[in-house]
Every structure is written in C-alpha cells, then in structure tokens.
Design an enzyme around this catalytic site. Sequence first.
Site, mmCIF file in Angstrom:
data_model
loop_
_atom_site.group_PDB
_atom_site.id
_atom_site.type_symbol
_atom_site.label_atom_id
_atom_site.label_comp_id
_atom_site.label_asym_id
_atom_site.label_seq_id
_atom_site.Cartn_x
_atom_site.Cartn_y
_atom_site.Cartn_z
ATOM 1 C CG MET A 191 3.402 31.076 -24.725
ATOM 2 S SD MET A 191 3.941 32.625 -25.487
ATOM 3 C CE MET A 191 5.037 33.283 -24.228
ATOM 4 C CG PHE B 261 -1.755 1.249 1.334
ATOM 5 C CD1 PHE B 261 -2.718 1.544 0.377
ATOM 6 C CD2 PHE B 261 -1.546 2.153 2.359
ATOM 7 C CE1 PHE B 261 -3.463 2.712 0.457
ATOM 8 C CE2 PHE B 261 -2.292 3.319 2.453
ATOM 9 C CZ PHE B 261 -3.251 3.603 1.490
#
Lengths: 589, 163
Positions: free
Chosen positions: A497, A130
């Site tokens: 941009m 985990f």
Amino acid sequence: MTSQTQPDDKSANPNRSTEMLSGAAMVIRALADEGVEYLYGYPGGAVLHIYDALFQQNKVKHVLVRHEQAATHMADAYARASGKAGVVLVTSGPGATNAVTGIATAYMDSIPMVILTGQVMSHLIGGDAFQETDMLGISRPICKHNMSVRRPEDIPYLIKKAFHIAQSGRPGPVVLDIPKDMTMPNQKFPYHYPTEINLRSYQPKQQGHSGQIKKAVTALLGAKKPILYAGGGVIMGGASNELTELAQLLNLPVTNTLMGLGAYPAGDKQFIGMLGMHGSYEANQTMHHADVILAVGARFDDRVTNNTKKFCPDATIIHIDIDPASISKTVNAHIPIVGLVQPVLSDMLALLKQKKKKLDSAALQSWWQQIEQWRAVHGGRYDTTAPLLKPQYVIEQVSKITKGEAYVCSDVGQHQMFAAQYYPFNKPNRWINSGGLGTMGFGLPAAMGVKLNYPDADVVCVTGEGSIQMNIQELSTCKQYGLGVKIINLNNGYLGMVKQWQDMNYESRYASSYMDSLPDFVKLAEAYGHVGIRVTTPEELQPALERAFALKDQLVFLDIHIDPKEHVYPMQVPGGAMNDMFLSKTERT
Amino acid sequence: MRHIISVLLENESGALARLVGLFAQRGYNIDSLNVAPTDDATLSRLTLVTQGNDQVIEQISKQLHKLIEVVKVSDISEAAHIERELMLVKVKANGNQREEVKRCADIFRGQIIDVTPGTYTIQLVGTSDKLDAFIQALGTTPILEVVRSGASGIARGEKTLAL
C-alpha cells in the site's frame, strides 16, 4: 454460538457462606463468575500473585503469547467473533506498554475488552520504581474507561464494572490497573460478585426516540433514490437480521463499510459492495447520487466520505447510532436517532409494516436500473489474463475452498483491501480486521484468538510479508496451543500500500517500501513446527490450497508470490467526492 | 463564540485528568477551568470557558457526556445565567498612587485585602469582562501579580444542574 460458559451466579444463593479470598484469587474468581473461558497474557513481577491464583484453579484457562500485543489482538478478535469482551492480563511497565497498540486498535473499532494490567506496589507508585509506568495516564486517550484498584475488597465490583462498561453502550476496551499489594495471597477478604452494576453517571440509551423513528420512516418512504449504508455497529449490535429484513422489505440497495462487511449478505443481489476509498464503483456512485441515505451503525469516517464538502450533495441523511458524538461529527445528519441499532431497526420495521404508503415503485425501479448500469461497468476489476498470480485471484480461490464460510482475519495493507473486496461475507462476525487504527501485525494473533474459540471453523489469516513479520513470533504460540490457522501470505516483496501511494503520488520513488533479505517463510514455518508451502505460479495455487485446508488441525503457512505491480482499485481521488475514483492505472471517473 | 460549560463530575481520582485530556486530544481550547467539590462530596462542579462554533460546542458537549464519570453537562451560556470570577491583584502602591489605586478599586467594588508600605492586594469579583476592565483601568500602576480563578457560573431562575 460461543464456547463461553454461562456466568455461575452464586451471588443469587443466600445460603452460601461468604468466602474469604485473596485479591489475586478474587481477580480469577471474578473472571470465572463472569463466564470468561480464556485469558490472554504474559506474566511478570507485578502480576505473579494473580498468575499463582490462576495456576490453582481450572475454570479460567490462560494462553501464553510471545508478545503482549498479540494477547490484546487475540482477545479483541474473540470479541469481534463472539460479541463478548475478550480479557487480557499483562504485567506492569513494559508488559502494559506492549499492550497499548492492541488497546488502541480495539478502541478505534469499538471492541469490548477488559485489560488487567499489573502495577507496582501502591506505596511505590510515583517513585519511578522498577517496571513502573503510569498506565492510567498512557491508556486514558485510547480506552473507553480505566480504573485502578485501591482496596483489595473492591476487586469483584471493579471487574464487574469493567465488563459492564466494556460491553454496554458503544463498546470499547476498559483497563483495570492492579497494584501488586492489592493481590497479596495472605490477605483475605469476603468475596461477593455483583450481579449488576448501576452507575448514575453512565446510563447508555437503548431505545430510539419514537418521534425520530417516525420521521425516519416517512423520509425513507418518500425516497426516490434510497441507499442503506451499514457499518460495524450493525455487527457489534447484533442487528444483521433486522437490517436484512428492512432492506429486503423496501428493496433498498445496501452498501457495507469495511467494518460492516457481513452485516448484509454479500451474495444477495441488493448488495452493491463496500463503499469508500477502495469501495466498489457502484456503491460509491449510488451513495453520491442518493436522495435518502439510511446510515446504520456507521460513523462517516474519512475513509468513507472522501471530501465531506462534496459528500452526497442531494441526500437527506438518517443516522442511527448508539453514540451521539458520532452523529453530525463529520457530516450533518438530518434525522439523527440515538439508540442501539437492533431495537431501533425493529421499531422501524414494525412501523413500516403498518404503513399503507410504500416507496414509489416506478422511481425505485429506475433507480435500480441506474445502479445495474453502474454495476455493469465492473469498475476497478482486475486483469484475469495476466501470467503472474494476482492477489485478487488468490482471495477468490480462498473464498471458494472455504465456501465463503471462513473467519477471515486480515492484517493491514493492500491484501486487506483485496480480502474486503473479493471475499464475499454472507454472515456477520466473520471478517476480522483493524479498520480504524490500521494495525499491521493484527492478523495472525486475531486468527489465533478466533481459532482457539472456534476450533472447528476454517480460520484464515490474510497477510503480507510486511504485516506478518510484525507478530511472526506468535507462530510459536500457535504450536503450543495447536492452532490450525491458514496463513495466506500475499508476498510481493514490497509494503504494497505504501508502494501504491508512492507510485501514484511520488513518481515511484520507493522510499523504504522494499524489503530486502526476507526470510524463507516456508523454512521459518517449518522451524516453528508448522507446514510451509510456497506458491509462485497460478497453477500451483489450487493444489496448495487443497493441501493446506485438508490439514485440518495444522497451521499451514502459504507463502504466495504475487504480481508486485498490482494496485488496489477503485480508489477515490483525494479531495474529491464519493464518486471521484481511479478505476485502474489509466482510467478515472 | 465564547461558551460557559458546566459539568457535574464524579469526585474520583483521574476524572479531572480524563476531562482535561479530552480537550487536549481533540484540539478544543480551554480559556479557563474552575473545579471544586459541591455540597454533595461525591460530586465536583466544574465550569469551563471555551471558544468554538456551534458544531464544535455540540461535539464538546457530546464528548464530555461520553466520559464515564461525567454526570451532567450544560452550556449555561445558552440561556440567562450569572457568571462570576474572583481575581486577586497585587500592585505597587507608593505616594499618590495609593489613593489612585484605592479609588479605582472602590469604583469597581473591589476590596483591598492586604497592605504593605509599598503594595496593595485587591480582591475583585465579577464577570470576566469586568475583571479585564479593572486591569485596563489600573493604567500605569505597576501590576506585580494577577491571580484569577476562572469563571464560575450558574443558570438564572429555577433551572438547576443537579442530580
């Protein structure tokens, strides 16, 4: 200059009995002994022992971010402003992977950082446990070095080694992966923090080769059209004073890269602006026509050189850099000098002062005349008569109200280029931006990292409505720690941009560059407990800025609606030489 | 051009992965790679055969130097050097072919190190070119398996790559 304390070197005291500490306590104690004041991070299972040790002392303070990426950018920006390594603590698995963008950002810009990542218990590694992820594997190509703790008693040495590697030579981020069982609170080991580290396989060069320095001085004094091209290495190398002295001794024109802004004072007449893709007309012209280029701590990045085959055809290139691999990587250097920029420049200065020979003053004068003609073109300047708010104007006004003294932390996009072009940086370490990786979401956490460490300074985050939303959750962290950052959100409703490139190369087909359903940023700022101000006309700007900067300790979010059609100019023509530029939507060189 | 690069590397976990990763990240090719600890157990010696023009080889060498665990790097093919590679070849060897294969192995100074009624396993040491030539010389003999170590190399004369 920094708020960090001096290392508390207890190892020098022979009378001190050896302390017994757990691995977790050693991690925190080593950071304290290294002089670390702030640790940026986020807890989780694998690092809980370390967090518990952190809780039980008060030397190292922890800043709890809202996303691990922000922790890395805070540490990174602290390093950019102070020159010292910033430190991050995150848990294993998702904690570590969330830090990846920040590590890569620091790596690309050679920023010293130490990132402590939790890891699952040693015996579980490799078993898909985990929250297990192979952080050494993931971070390998994006950090200067990474290491794993195998024995708790090695922790002090490994932490010292991490700082040593991060801060020496060409700086960079170092990752230390710490399996949870290395930090067990009930297992104690003798603690000793080493004062220095000596690695046989890592001995970064300090001084430059004296023969090469002589050659460089001779080439420089023989120049008729010299230019000094300074990069981020001058800033991280703390060599601004030497650079400035050398430039002024020889009356050289100076250009700074995006990473080097502030290395040479922008207000000085010898400064001709930033160079490269969005560099000034005069800087790119001067570079292209130069006969000798003195490159200092710069790496001839593709955003500077444009097409390397057409790059500066007449120039003899002198290249000073700490990293031999940066020399002759993209552009061949005629006189390479490997070493720290500060001692190399000092040696050059000493030699220049002894020399009787001076630069050919008639040639230099006519070179300066040529440069002044280029400067007078005002290539790429914006329209000051337009009715809509221009982003360039906003930056100019921010620079006025902060007297050019602010720490300006930028996100990535058009606003970044406008800030680079229109905020005159007169000091190093004041311009904080992700130059190499171009990481959107960098600006706000960066501003937080600077503000925390320099609480009395004006700290501005220049951003856009695209970038700010990539780490906007940090407004909550700002509230918790009282970080009075001023956010200049240049809001044009577009990923500016991207839109500019679509205008120039894709016949204005705005594929996914328009953001619908933007939040009300003023209300959002207020929801987090801050002040929000909206600015939609040029007349509203001045009073809004005055109000914002008068609120010293408060975060103010200025949502400034700007002309959505504005482009960044100059812009180099793709595939061209340094000086092939678009100067506006209709003009090119 | 083919180059043989020798590297002295700290014998630490992750060091080899870092080195190999460098080649993948930066798009350099590896023709062969050979690595083992040296007389000093803390050091590994690595021999890497790669291709590239002078500029690429210079970058490879500089980038290798940058790795923290790399102690020394040398392009041994720049000067007089000795190159050796070990190859084990298992071939089908029946009837007349058995004599033929043995003769061929003798010519190349190979040794037959394992025998079954239908196969021979030949061990051969030499330059990589010589090993290629042997494979060619086997002609129509059916090759069942080839194992090559990749080149190892050392500089001729007094020159050494050591601490």
